[in-house]
Design a protein around this motif. Structure first.
Motif, PDB file in Angstrom:
ATOM      1  N   ALA A 124     -11.100  24.845  -8.414  1.00 33.24           N
ATOM      2  CA  ALA A 124     -10.854  23.509  -8.374  1.00 33.24           C
ATOM      3  C   ALA A 124      -9.565  23.362  -7.726  1.00 33.24           C
ATOM      4  N   ARG A 125      -8.856  24.676  -8.168  1.00 36.13           N
ATOM      5  CA  ARG A 125      -7.756  24.707  -6.682  1.00 36.13           C
ATOM      6  C   ARG A 125      -7.625  24.377  -5.601  1.00 36.13           C
ATOM      7  N   ILE A 126      -8.720  25.072  -5.251  1.00 32.41           N
ATOM      8  CA  ILE A 126      -9.348  25.533  -3.542  1.00 32.41           C
ATOM      9  C   ILE A 126      -9.480  24.140  -3.120  1.00 32.41           C
ATOM     10  N   GLU A 127     -10.235  23.118  -4.182  1.00 33.39           N
ATOM     11  CA  GLU A 127     -10.537  21.858  -4.003  1.00 33.39           C
ATOM     12  C   GLU A 127      -9.608  20.961  -3.168  1.00 33.39           C
ATOM     13  N   GLY A 128      -8.990  21.018  -4.593  1.00 33.21           N
ATOM     14  CA  GLY A 128      -7.505  20.612  -3.784  1.00 33.21           C
ATOM     15  C   GLY A 128      -7.094  20.584  -3.159  1.00 33.21           C
ATOM     16  N   GLN A 129      -6.887  22.115  -2.180  1.00 33.75           N
ATOM     17  CA  GLN A 129      -6.286  22.374  -1.510  1.00 33.75           C
ATOM     18  C   GLN A 129      -6.470  22.505  -0.075  1.00 33.75           C
TER      19      GLN A 129
ATOM     20  N   TYR B  74       3.980  19.741   7.535  1.00 35.96           N
ATOM     21  CA  TYR B  74       5.637  19.671   6.544  1.00 35.96           C
ATOM     22  C   TYR B  74       4.839  19.816   5.076  1.00 35.96           C
ATOM     23  N   GLU B  75       4.248  20.978   4.479  1.00 33.77           N
ATOM     24  CA  GLU B  75       3.969  20.348   3.092  1.00 33.77           C
ATOM     25  C   GLU B  75       5.363  21.073   2.031  1.00 33.77           C
ATOM     26  N   GLY B  76       6.363  21.004   2.629  1.00 36.61           N
ATOM     27  CA  GLY B  76       7.665  20.696   1.736  1.00 36.61           C
ATOM     28  C   GLY B  76       7.545  19.458   1.419  1.00 36.61           C
ATOM     29  N   LEU B  77       7.321  18.308   1.601  1.00 36.82           N
ATOM     30  CA  LEU B  77       6.756  17.053   1.390  1.00 36.82           C
ATOM     31  C   LEU B  77       6.440  16.610  -0.144  1.00 36.82           C
ATOM     32  N   ASN B  78       5.971  17.498  -0.091  1.00 36.32           N
ATOM     33  CA  ASN B  78       5.139  17.462  -1.538  1.00 36.32           C
ATOM     34  C   ASN B  78       6.195  17.249  -2.492  1.00 36.32           C
ATOM     35  N   PRO B  79       5.623  16.417  -3.538  1.00 37.97           N
ATOM     36  CA  PRO B  79       6.197  15.751  -5.138  1.00 37.97           C
ATOM     37  C   PRO B  79       7.248  17.525  -5.668  1.00 37.97           C
ATOM     38  N   THR B  80       6.723  18.110  -5.632  1.00 33.55           N
ATOM     39  CA  THR B  80       7.514  19.343  -6.047  1.00 33.55           C
ATOM     40  C   THR B  80       7.702  20.730  -5.096  1.00 33.55           C
ATOM     41  N   GLY B  81       7.185  19.961  -3.627  1.00 37.64           N
ATOM     42  CA  GLY B  81       8.507  20.841  -2.965  1.00 37.64           C
ATOM     43  C   GLY B  81       7.413  22.010  -2.332  1.00 37.64           C
ATOM     44  N   SER B  82       5.907  22.186  -2.471  1.00 35.88           N
ATOM     45  CA  SER B  82       5.268  22.827  -1.646  1.00 35.88           C
ATOM     46  C   SER B  82       3.670  22.572  -2.285  1.00 35.88           C
ATOM     47  N   PHE B  83       2.846  23.288  -1.144  1.00 33.23           N
ATOM     48  CA  PHE B  83       1.136  22.509  -0.973  1.00 33.23           C
ATOM     49  C   PHE B  83       0.611  22.748  -2.103  1.00 33.23           C
ATOM     50  N   LYS B  84       1.347  23.670  -3.173  1.00 31.19           N
ATOM     51  CA  LYS B  84       0.675  23.619  -4.591  1.00 31.19           C
ATOM     52  C   LYS B  84       0.309  22.607  -5.426  1.00 31.19           C
ATOM     53  N   ASP B  85       0.752  21.615  -5.493  1.00 24.70           N
ATOM     54  CA  ASP B  85       0.654  20.035  -5.422  1.00 24.70           C
ATOM     55  C   ASP B  85      -0.966  19.317  -5.059  1.00 24.70           C
ATOM     56  N   ARG B  86      -1.516  19.692  -4.351  1.00 28.70           N
ATOM     57  CA  ARG B  86      -2.717  20.014  -4.051  1.00 28.70           C
ATOM     58  C   ARG B  86      -4.033  20.328  -4.811  1.00 28.70           C
ATOM     59  N   GLY B  87      -3.716  21.727  -5.460  1.00 27.09           N
ATOM     60  CA  GLY B  87      -4.825  22.147  -6.204  1.00 27.09           C
ATOM     61  C   GLY B  87      -4.234  21.845  -7.603  1.00 27.09           C
TER      62      GLY B  87
ATOM     63  N   HIS C 258       0.763  -1.124   0.034  1.00 21.74           N
ATOM     64  CA  HIS C 258       0.127   0.465  -0.454  1.00 21.74           C
ATOM     65  C   HIS C 258       0.914   1.420  -0.273  1.00 21.74           C
ATOM     66  N   GLN C 259       0.442   2.399  -1.128  1.00 21.98           N
ATOM     67  CA  GLN C 259       0.840   3.138  -0.434  1.00 21.98           C
ATOM     68  C   GLN C 259       0.053   4.851  -0.599  1.00 21.98           C
ATOM     69  N   TRP C 260       0.150   5.995  -0.121  1.00 20.79           N
ATOM     70  CA  TRP C 260      -0.997   7.007  -0.261  1.00 20.79           C
ATOM     71  C   TRP C 260      -0.874   6.924  -2.118  1.00 20.79           C
ATOM     72  N   ARG C 261      -2.225   6.926  -2.408  1.00 17.88           N
ATOM     73  CA  ARG C 261      -2.498   7.498  -3.174  1.00 17.88           C
ATOM     74  C   ARG C 261      -2.797   9.139  -3.855  1.00 17.88           C
ATOM     75  N   GLY C 262      -2.611   9.496  -3.419  1.00 19.95           N
ATOM     76  CA  GLY C 262      -2.688  11.050  -3.501  1.00 19.95           C
ATOM     77  C   GLY C 262      -4.104  11.088  -3.318  1.00 19.95           C
TER      78      GLY C 262
ATOM     79  N   ARG D 227       1.072  11.601  -6.563  1.00 21.07           N
ATOM     80  CA  ARG D 227       0.847  11.116  -4.960  1.00 21.07           C
ATOM     81  C   ARG D 227       0.719  12.364  -4.383  1.00 21.07           C
ATOM     82  N   GLU D 228       0.771  13.329  -4.081  1.00 19.23           N
ATOM     83  CA  GLU D 228       0.520  14.112  -3.734  1.00 19.23           C
ATOM     84  C   GLU D 228      -0.046  14.077  -2.382  1.00 19.23           C
ATOM     85  N   GLY D 229      -0.043  14.969  -1.320  1.00 16.95           N
ATOM     86  CA  GLY D 229      -0.580  14.574  -0.147  1.00 16.95           C
ATOM     87  C   GLY D 229       0.040  13.996   0.720  1.00 16.95           C
ATOM     88  N   GLY D 230      -0.998  13.788   1.970  1.00 18.90           N
ATOM     89  CA  GLY D 230       0.187  12.608   2.912  1.00 18.90           C
ATOM     90  C   GLY D 230       1.119  13.042   3.658  1.00 18.90           C
TER      91      GLY D 230
END
Ligand code: F0G
Length: 363
Positions: free
Chosen positions: A159-164, A51-64, A2-6, A27-30
């Motif tokens: 959509a950005r707000i929904e993801g974030q 710690y949102e720096g641990l997203n795939p590109t290094g910021s919370f923006k990936d969620r959105g 199992h891994q976090w699915r995003g 697979r951002e988030g988590g």
């Protein structure tokens, strides 16, 4: 296995079908919610750092961005565009690449951190440096999206707000309920809008979670912090020439201004300013006392918490979450300055055990 699915797969039941239908994810988030012992002791509260720096590109923006690009892919978009102080462009470049789309990014000339610039270029985006600030870039990007076949993926895209908003879900899932106080940096004000929406939805008894009850019993007070040189919401009017070392939040006229004020009012929170010096002190404290390396803008949340504690505004024993929005490696130069602003000079020695031991202060 199992891994976090995003964030879209993990929270699909709480996201619109327009986003979940055709998922583009890295697979951002988590991201970890880290107990901050030193900070907790300093302010007399239970402080956790998201710690949102641990997203795939290094910021919370990936969620959105996973949400915005998924929505764009569903609509058959071939190209996306954004204005950015750096992180949005890094994220858009990566997710557009994943989706096989073209990506154009408009950034303020000379005012984005090197790490972010490299990410956008590495991701194959067409990077346009505009002789103007972020607010000028956003105006241009909106006009382009109206007149040409490109999707706008800034946080004015719903959509950005929904993801974030999924970041608020993760905080509640980790703590078992909402915290008393949530601190975060405010720039274009999309993130405070998204967190407030997420907390609201997770505390809504009409939208129960897996156990048949709302995952959260309440919502936190939202404490947002702008950089003093770029603090339009605090001042009550747009700032024409925003200036701060925290280039990510160097914004004079935030797009989600009314939503940020609504989050403040409805939560009984505040939006205040922190100086660049306070930001750098918090930046240093996070890296040297908590082991958490962030970019300067991220440290505004912690700087604000410390400032409000000094003013006697942090209730004893409160549960506090500080979001730190981006990784320290995005803009690493700030770690190489001492508290007095002097350059930190690494020690040089010959290949010799005693010299190394001396340099390390070993006896
Ligand atoms: N922290 C970081 C590291 C950011 O990159 C941003 C925004 C913020 C905080 C503020 O979030 O805009 O939702 O209030 N960066 C945008 C960008 C503007 O273009 O990357 P906000």
């Amino acid at each position: 296995p199992h891994q976090w699915r995003g964030v879209i797969a993990e929270y699909a039941d709480r996201l619109p079908a327009s986003i979940t239908e055709h998922v583009v994810t890295l697979r951002e988030g988590g991201t970890p919610l880290i107990p901050a012992e030193h900070l907790s002791e300093l302010v007399g509260a239970q402080v956790h750092v998201k710690y949102e720096g641990l997203n795939p590109t290094g910021s919370f923006k990936d969620r959105g961005m996973t949400a915005a690009i998924s929505d764009a892919a569903r609509q058959g978009a071939k190209a996306v565009i954004c204005a950015s102080t750096g992180n949005t462009s890094a994220s858009a470049a990566a997710y557009a690449t994943k989706a096989g789309m073209e990506c154009g990014v408009l950034v303020p000339d000379g005012k984005i951190a090197m790490g972010k610039l490299s990410q956008a270029i590495a991701g194959g985006a067409t990077l346009i440096q505009v002789r103007g600030n972020f607010d000028d870039c956003l105006t241009l990007a909106r006009k382009l999206a109206e007149a040409y076949p490109v999707e706008l993926v800034n946080s004015v895209n719903p959509a950005r707000i929904e993801g974030q908003k999924t970041a608020a879900f993760e905080v509640v899932d980790a703590l078992g309920d909402a915290p008393d106080i949530h601190c975060l940096p405010v720039g274009n004000a999309g993130n405070i809008t998204a967190y407030w929406k997420g907390y609201g939805e997770y505390a809504d008894p009409r939208a129960p979670g897996a156990g048949g009850h709302a995952p959260a019993s309440r919502r936190p007070r939202m404490w947002g912090f702008q950089a003093a040189g770029a603090a339009p919401i605090v001042k009550g009017h747009p700032v024409d020439d925003p200036e701060t070392i925290a280039t990510a939040i160097r914004i004079g006229n935030p797009a989600s201004w009314p939503q940020a004020e609504a989050a403040r009012e409805e939560s009984g929170g505040v939006i205040e300013a922190v100086t660049d010096e306070e930001i750098l002190t918090a930046h240093r404290l996070l890296s040297s006392r908590e082991g958490i390396f962030v970019e300067p803008a991220s440290a505004a949340s912690v700087a604000g918490l410390l400032k409000r504690h000094a003013a006697g505004q942090v209730p004893a024993g409160a549960t506090v979450v500080c979001t730190v929005t981006g990784h320290g490696l995005k803009d690493p130069q700030w770690a190489l300055k001492g508290a007095d602003g002097s350059d930190v000079d690494p020690v040089r020695v010959s290949v010799d055990v005693v010299s190394v031991a001396d340099a390390l202060g070993l006896e």
